[in-house]
Write an enzyme that holds these catalytic residues in place. Structure first.
Site, short mmCIF file in Angstrom:
data_model
loop_
_atom_site.label_atom_id
_atom_site.label_comp_id
_atom_site.label_asym_id
_atom_site.label_seq_id
_atom_site.Cartn_x
_atom_site.Cartn_y
_atom_site.Cartn_z
N ASP A 124 13.91 -50.31 -5.84
CA ASP A 124 12.72 -50.39 -6.66
C ASP A 124 12.96 -50.82 -8.11
O ASP A 124 12.14 -51.53 -8.67
CB ASP A 124 11.92 -49.09 -6.62
CG ASP A 124 12.75 -47.83 -6.55
OD1 ASP A 124 13.91 -47.91 -6.14
OD2 ASP A 124 12.23 -46.76 -6.88
N CYS A 195 13.69 -48.17 1.59
CA CYS A 195 13.00 -47.01 2.17
C CYS A 195 11.65 -47.42 2.75
O CYS A 195 10.88 -48.15 2.13
CB CYS A 195 12.83 -45.93 1.11
SG CYS A 195 14.40 -45.39 0.39
N GLU A 446 13.43 -39.08 -11.30
CA GLU A 446 12.41 -38.73 -10.33
C GLU A 446 12.56 -37.27 -9.89
O GLU A 446 13.67 -36.76 -9.81
CB GLU A 446 12.50 -39.63 -9.10
CG GLU A 446 12.11 -41.06 -9.37
CD GLU A 446 12.23 -41.94 -8.14
OE1 GLU A 446 11.74 -43.07 -8.19
OE2 GLU A 446 12.84 -41.49 -7.14
N SER A 472 9.11 -39.99 -7.20
CA SER A 472 9.43 -41.02 -6.22
C SER A 472 8.14 -41.48 -5.55
O SER A 472 7.16 -40.73 -5.48
CB SER A 472 10.37 -40.44 -5.16
OG SER A 472 10.40 -41.24 -4.02
#
Length: 575
Positions: A124, A195, A446, A472
């Site tokens: 990310d 993910c 996170e 997250s």
């Protein structure tokens, strides 16, 4: 048109013989010195499923670039795995890595005068970092997403990375044996890819495809699919077209494109991290984007996609239904997107989608407008005496719109994790984690480990959690992050004490601590800023340079940087 207008500075200037000698020494022919140079950046590294395959994809990109008569030059930058570092001090480096990635790509491509740029990204922070660099450099560029992971299974249960975090909470409750716990860990991540739910990686990939900086289907083609291989090999042809038309990132990253990205993030129920990242990308592109813009889109846009973490589907499921382009076509037909915007294909968004079928009535992943999962957006911006500059809530609709209760305060994530382990949390509490913001963390880590443990412990709908850190994309429950100003800067969240009554209301977009203003002021006078949590290095640099969360946690913010929104580029750029 001159396609090598940057690289020719080194390759065609007789006064720079050493430059040419080193390029020839690296394996280039004198003929290749006359061709455009394409920098191919990968965040590939071996120790993470999101990134382990990216160097191989970058090789495919290079082959496609070379086939188009361009010179592909591979280089790497860093990646930090959120899944591995979550819940540890290593997580402090995650958001910081976005700036390092942006700075390093800018430095490499700027110093070596690459004429175009292709970035192969997997996790990310990689993706927004790449787009920030592209926008700064403003040379023909596109991004390739490494693709989503294939979901795992264990004893008939569908698994993804968040299954592991939530399994820990179940284990603490005695609901899982050690054998079952280890079985989930062994099977959750069966191979390469990011993910699998609508977590931050897939959120940002979908947003970037919507922005127009990646090719159609890039965000939903699985990491190990033939479609991903074909995409990589096609990059060279698209980069050559971008060079020939001189179509650059800032021609594509216009105000309306960001509005499209906000709509898609909302419809898909995407990660709150998109707030930080899209503000940062917009800043790099010279387009003003604020928390108010996210709220405005949430006010008029429903959540339609039943995707994890709060839903049941993964990105690989959407891929089998037509992928993100099918979602975009559905939204375009509904009038929710601007279609007449340029993209890296050289065509408009609407032209890219001309032959794409919308998602039909036979599927239930994307609801119709008449039956949304939530009538307005899940990203809600809250203000009040706890967050004068705003906070970001993720409200799926399943946890309700209002929560109030006594504060239970922790000055670190580790304190909370230990409290969860010892079973000290009680239903009805508002859990406060502070001193984990951009400066206080440092790095705004996170809070997935505690939120997942709370869900696994069966308290997900019984407690709320507020923090000056972030969450997250895998987090769900009644959670409010990005509280601004943060505790380290003396924000009101630093003044909360155990037992203070806190009210969170997503219907009125407010968050308040029910403490008299005079008492809060007395606490403020007694408050002292803690010493920085790090003595030196990149984290200390980050503390000294990072903006607050409402401005995207960027490290090159200046008040005078605010500029008027740029208009959509003329259609001539697409000709």
């Amino acid at each position: 048109m001159t396609l090598n207008k940057y690289s020719r500075i080194y390759t065609q200037d007789d006064s720079l013989p050493a430059s040419q000698a080193m390029l020839i020494g690296s394996g280039l022919s004198e003929e290749e010195l006359r061709k455009p140079f394409v920098g191919i950046c990968s965040t590939g590294f071996e120790g993470n499923t999101c990134n382990m395959h990216l160097n191989g994809l970058a090789d495919q990109v290079k082959a496609g670039v070379q086939a188009q008569g361009l010179v592909g030059l591979r280089f790497n930058t860093i990646g930090v795995s959120d899944g591995i570092t979550n819940g540890t001090a290593g997580m402090r480096y995650s958001l910081v890595s976005r700036e390092i990635i942006a700075d390093s790509i800018e430095a490499m491509a700027g110093a070596h005068n690459y004429d175009a740029l292709a970035c192969v990204m997997g996790c990310d922070k990689n993706m927004p970092g790449a787009l920030m660099a592209m926008a700064r450099l403003n040379r023909p560029s596109l991004m390739v997403y490494g693709g989503t992971i294939t979901g795992g299974t264990f004893k008939g249960q569908q698994l993804n990375i968040v299954s592991c975090f939530e399994a820990y909470g179940q284990k603490l409750r005695g609901q899982l044996s050690d054998e079952e716990y280890r079985g989930i860990i062994r099977n959750a991540c069966p191979g390469p890819g990011a993910c699998g739910g609508m977590y931050t990686a897939n959120t940002m990939a979908a947003a970037i495809e919507t922005l127009g900086l990646s090719l159609p289907f890039s965000s939903s083609a699985p990491a190990v699919s033939q479609e991903k291989q074909q995409e990589c090999r096609s990059v060279g042809a698209y980069l050559r077209r971008l060079l020939e038309r001189d179509l650059k990132p800032r021609d594509i990253l216009v105000r309306e494109a960001f509005e499209n990205a906000l709509v898609v993030t909302t419809v898909l129920g995407g990660s709150t991290n998109a707030v930080l990242h899209l503000i940062a990308i917009a800043h790099a592109a010279g387009v003003p984007l604020t928390l108010a813009d996210f709220q405005a889109v949430s006010n008029r846009t429903p959540v339609l996609a039943d995707l994890k973490p709060s839903g049941k589907y993964l990105m690989e499921d959407l891929s089998g239904m037509g992928g993100v382009p099918a979602v975009l076509k559905t939204l375009l037909n509904l009038g929710l997107l601007y279609g007449d915007l340029p993209t890296v294909t050289g065509q408009t968004l609407a032209e890219n989608l001309a032959d794409v079928l919308p998602l039909g009535a036979s599927q239930d992943l994307l609801r119709p407008l008449s039956n949304p999962l939530k009538a307005d957006g899940h990203i809600q911006i809250l203000y009040g005496n706890l967050a004068p500059k705003g906070a970001v809530a993720k409200i799926s609709g399943k946890e309700g719109l209002r929560f109030e209760g006594p504060a239970l305060v922790f000055n670190s994530e580790q304190e909370l994790n230990e409290s969860i382990t010892q079973g000290q949390l009680q239903p009805g509490q508002v859990v406060v984690i502070r001193y984990v913001g951009p400066k206080g963390g440092p790095g705004m880590p996170e809070m997935l480990k505690p939120t997942a443990a709370i869900m696994g412990a069966g308290l997900g709908d019984k407690v709320a959690l507020i923090t000056d850190g972030r969450f997250s994309g895998g987090t769900h429950g009644f959670v409010v992050g990005h509280v601004c100003p943060e505790a380290y800067e003396g924000g009101p969240i630093a003044l909360v004490e155990n037992g203070d009554w806190i009210t969170l209301d997503a219907s009125t977009n407010t968050m308040e601590v029910q403490v008299d203003a005079a008492l809060l002021e007395l606490r403020r006078q007694q408050w002292q800023r803690p010493r920085p949590g790090v003595p030196h290095g990149v984290l200390l640099k980050y503390i000294r340079t990072v903006s607050d969360a409402s401005r995207g946690c960027i490290t090159d913010y200046q008040e005078e940087d605010h500029v008027p929104a740029r208009a959509t580029p003329a259609r001539a750029n697409l000709a």
